[in-house]
Design a protein around this motif. Sequence first.
Motif, PDB file in Angstrom:
ATOM      1  N   ASP A   1       0.835  -1.191   0.000  1.00 30.86           N
ATOM      2  CA  ASP A   1       0.000   0.000   0.000  1.00 30.86           C
ATOM      3  C   ASP A   1       0.876   1.250   0.000  1.00 30.86           C
ATOM      4  O   ASP A   1       1.762   1.394   0.825  1.00 30.86           O
ATOM      5  N   SER A   2       0.631   2.131  -0.929  1.00 35.67           N
ATOM      6  CA  SER A   2       1.326   3.420  -1.075  1.00 35.67           C
ATOM      7  C   SER A   2       2.851   3.276  -1.077  1.00 35.67           C
ATOM      8  O   SER A   2       3.562   4.060  -0.472  1.00 35.67           O
ATOM      9  N   LEU A   3       3.335   2.279  -1.788  1.00 41.51           N
ATOM     10  CA  LEU A   3       4.772   2.012  -1.830  1.00 41.51           C
ATOM     11  C   LEU A   3       5.480   2.844  -2.901  1.00 41.51           C
ATOM     12  O   LEU A   3       6.648   3.159  -2.777  1.00 41.51           O
ATOM     13  N   TRP A   4       4.772   3.222  -3.949  1.00 38.93           N
ATOM     14  CA  TRP A   4       5.397   3.830  -5.116  1.00 38.93           C
ATOM     15  C   TRP A   4       4.890   5.236  -5.343  1.00 38.93           C
ATOM     16  O   TRP A   4       3.703   5.509  -5.280  1.00 38.93           O
ATOM     17  N   ASP A   5       5.808   6.137  -5.641  1.00 44.77           N
ATOM     18  CA  ASP A   5       5.487   7.522  -5.972  1.00 44.77           C
ATOM     19  C   ASP A   5       6.398   7.927  -7.129  1.00 44.77           C
ATOM     20  O   ASP A   5       7.608   8.048  -6.953  1.00 44.77           O
ATOM     21  N   ASP A   6       5.804   8.136  -8.298  1.00 45.84           N
ATOM     22  CA  ASP A   6       6.585   8.444  -9.503  1.00 45.84           C
ATOM     23  C   ASP A   6       7.417   9.720  -9.399  1.00 45.84           C
ATOM     24  O   ASP A   6       8.340   9.916 -10.178  1.00 45.84           O
ATOM     25  N   THR A   7       7.096  10.570  -8.456  1.00 47.88           N
ATOM     26  CA  THR A   7       7.828  11.831  -8.355  1.00 47.88           C
ATOM     27  C   THR A   7       9.155  11.685  -7.605  1.00 47.88           C
ATOM     28  O   THR A   7       9.985  12.580  -7.650  1.00 47.88           O
ATOM     29  N   LYS A   8       9.346  10.575  -6.924  1.00 45.26           N
ATOM     30  CA  LYS A   8      10.570  10.366  -6.132  1.00 45.26           C
ATOM     31  C   LYS A   8      11.731   9.944  -7.035  1.00 45.26           C
ATOM     32  O   LYS A   8      11.554   9.321  -8.075  1.00 45.26           O
TER      33      LYS A   8
ATOM     34  N   ASP B   1       9.915  -5.316  -8.880  1.00 45.64           N
ATOM     35  CA  ASP B   1       8.815  -4.819  -9.702  1.00 45.64           C
ATOM     36  C   ASP B   1       8.872  -3.331 -10.000  1.00 45.64           C
ATOM     37  O   ASP B   1       8.568  -2.916 -11.115  1.00 45.64           O
ATOM     38  N   LYS B   2       9.202  -2.535  -9.013  1.00 46.49           N
ATOM     39  CA  LYS B   2       9.064  -1.085  -9.171  1.00 46.49           C
ATOM     40  C   LYS B   2      10.313  -0.391  -9.704  1.00 46.49           C
ATOM     41  O   LYS B   2      10.234   0.394 -10.641  1.00 46.49           O
ATOM     42  N   ILE B   3      11.459  -0.654  -9.099  1.00 48.70           N
ATOM     43  CA  ILE B   3      12.685   0.059  -9.494  1.00 48.70           C
ATOM     44  C   ILE B   3      13.014  -0.124 -10.977  1.00 48.70           C
ATOM     45  O   ILE B   3      13.367   0.851 -11.647  1.00 48.70           O
ATOM     46  N   PRO B   4      12.880  -1.330 -11.552  1.00 44.75           N
ATOM     47  CA  PRO B   4      13.185  -1.464 -12.979  1.00 44.75           C
ATOM     48  C   PRO B   4      12.271  -0.644 -13.898  1.00 44.75           C
ATOM     49  O   PRO B   4      12.609  -0.411 -15.058  1.00 44.75           O
ATOM     50  N   THR B   5      11.140  -0.167 -13.374  1.00 43.49           N
ATOM     51  CA  THR B   5      10.242   0.658 -14.196  1.00 43.49           C
ATOM     52  C   THR B   5      10.465   2.150 -13.983  1.00 43.49           C
ATOM     53  O   THR B   5       9.809   2.967 -14.630  1.00 43.49           O
ATOM     54  N   HIS B   6      11.373   2.511 -13.088  1.00 43.49           N
ATOM     55  CA  HIS B   6      11.617   3.934 -12.796  1.00 43.49           C
ATOM     56  C   HIS B   6      12.178   4.633 -14.029  1.00 43.49           C
ATOM     57  O   HIS B   6      12.965   4.062 -14.785  1.00 43.49           O
ATOM     58  N   ARG B   7      11.788   5.860 -14.206  1.00 46.09           N
ATOM     59  CA  ARG B   7      12.197   6.641 -15.388  1.00 46.09           C
ATOM     60  C   ARG B   7      13.712   6.766 -15.526  1.00 46.09           C
ATOM     61  O   ARG B   7      14.230   6.911 -16.626  1.00 46.09           O
ATOM     62  N   ASP B   8      14.465   6.714 -14.429  1.00 49.23           N
ATOM     63  CA  ASP B   8      15.919   6.878 -14.467  1.00 49.23           C
ATOM     64  C   ASP B   8      16.690   5.564 -14.382  1.00 49.23           C
ATOM     65  O   ASP B   8      17.914   5.573 -14.324  1.00 49.23           O
ATOM     66  N   TYR B   9      15.982   4.457 -14.369  1.00 54.73           N
ATOM     67  CA  TYR B   9      16.633   3.150 -14.204  1.00 54.73           C
ATOM     68  C   TYR B   9      17.714   2.930 -15.261  1.00 54.73           C
ATOM     69  O   TYR B   9      18.837   2.559 -14.934  1.00 54.73           O
ATOM     70  N   ASP B  10      17.397   3.151 -16.529  1.00 54.33           N
ATOM     71  CA  ASP B  10      18.368   2.912 -17.602  1.00 54.33           C
ATOM     72  C   ASP B  10      19.386   4.030 -17.731  1.00 54.33           C
ATOM     73  O   ASP B  10      20.447   3.834 -18.310  1.00 54.33           O
ATOM     74  N   VAL B  11      19.085   5.182 -17.175  1.00 54.21           N
ATOM     75  CA  VAL B  11      19.965   6.339 -17.314  1.00 54.21           C
ATOM     76  C   VAL B  11      21.003   6.412 -16.196  1.00 54.21           C
ATOM     77  O   VAL B  11      22.183   6.625 -16.454  1.00 54.21           O
ATOM     78  N   LYS B  12      20.569   6.203 -14.972  1.00 62.26           N
ATOM     79  CA  LYS B  12      21.447   6.446 -13.820  1.00 62.26           C
ATOM     80  C   LYS B  12      22.138   5.210 -13.263  1.00 62.26           C
ATOM     81  O   LYS B  12      23.135   5.337 -12.569  1.00 62.26           O
ATOM     82  N   LEU B  13      21.598   4.032 -13.527  1.00 61.58           N
ATOM     83  CA  LEU B  13      22.241   2.832 -12.993  1.00 61.58           C
ATOM     84  C   LEU B  13      23.290   2.305 -13.962  1.00 61.58           C
ATOM     85  O   LEU B  13      23.040   2.180 -15.153  1.00 61.58           O
ATOM     86  N   LYS B  14      24.448   1.989 -13.419  1.00 64.63           N
ATOM     87  CA  LYS B  14      25.510   1.387 -14.223  1.00 64.63           C
ATOM     88  C   LYS B  14      25.156  -0.078 -14.467  1.00 64.63           C
ATOM     89  O   LYS B  14      24.393  -0.682 -13.698  1.00 64.63           O
ATOM     90  N   PRO B  15      25.726  -0.663 -15.514  1.00 59.99           N
ATOM     91  CA  PRO B  15      25.432  -2.076 -15.798  1.00 59.99           C
ATOM     92  C   PRO B  15      25.682  -3.008 -14.612  1.00 59.99           C
ATOM     93  O   PRO B  15      24.927  -3.947 -14.393  1.00 59.99           O
TER      94      PRO B  15
END
Length: 103
Positions: free
Chosen positions: A21-28, A69-83
């Motif tokens: 419940d209320s675990l995800w907030d796209d603005t964070k 489930d959530k972190i891989p869908t974050h808008r910055d996942y592919d941009v900010k995380l190194k391989p």
Amino acid sequence: MATLAPHPPSSIADLLACAVDSLWDDTKELKHFLCLAETYCCEGKEYYNKGDLENAFMYFVKAATLVLDKIPTHRDYDVKLKPVHKNNLDLVHFFTTFWRVGY
């Protein structure tokens, strides 16, 4: 002085609903969720060590939900995380799946 009777254990469905419940907030920011997942895992371990299995379960579910489930869908996942960091998260997913199958 009256003693309180122990409450019956919560159902898995109730624990899951409460955990996500209320675990995800796209603005964070992504870093917020990475730190939060680590915090939830540590809290789960503390509750487990105290014998509070319901709270341990809830915190482990929160951490797993974020990481798998959530972190891989974050808008910055592919941009900010190194391989290497993505690989570490993938390993968590692999071992969690491996464990669920029962090997």
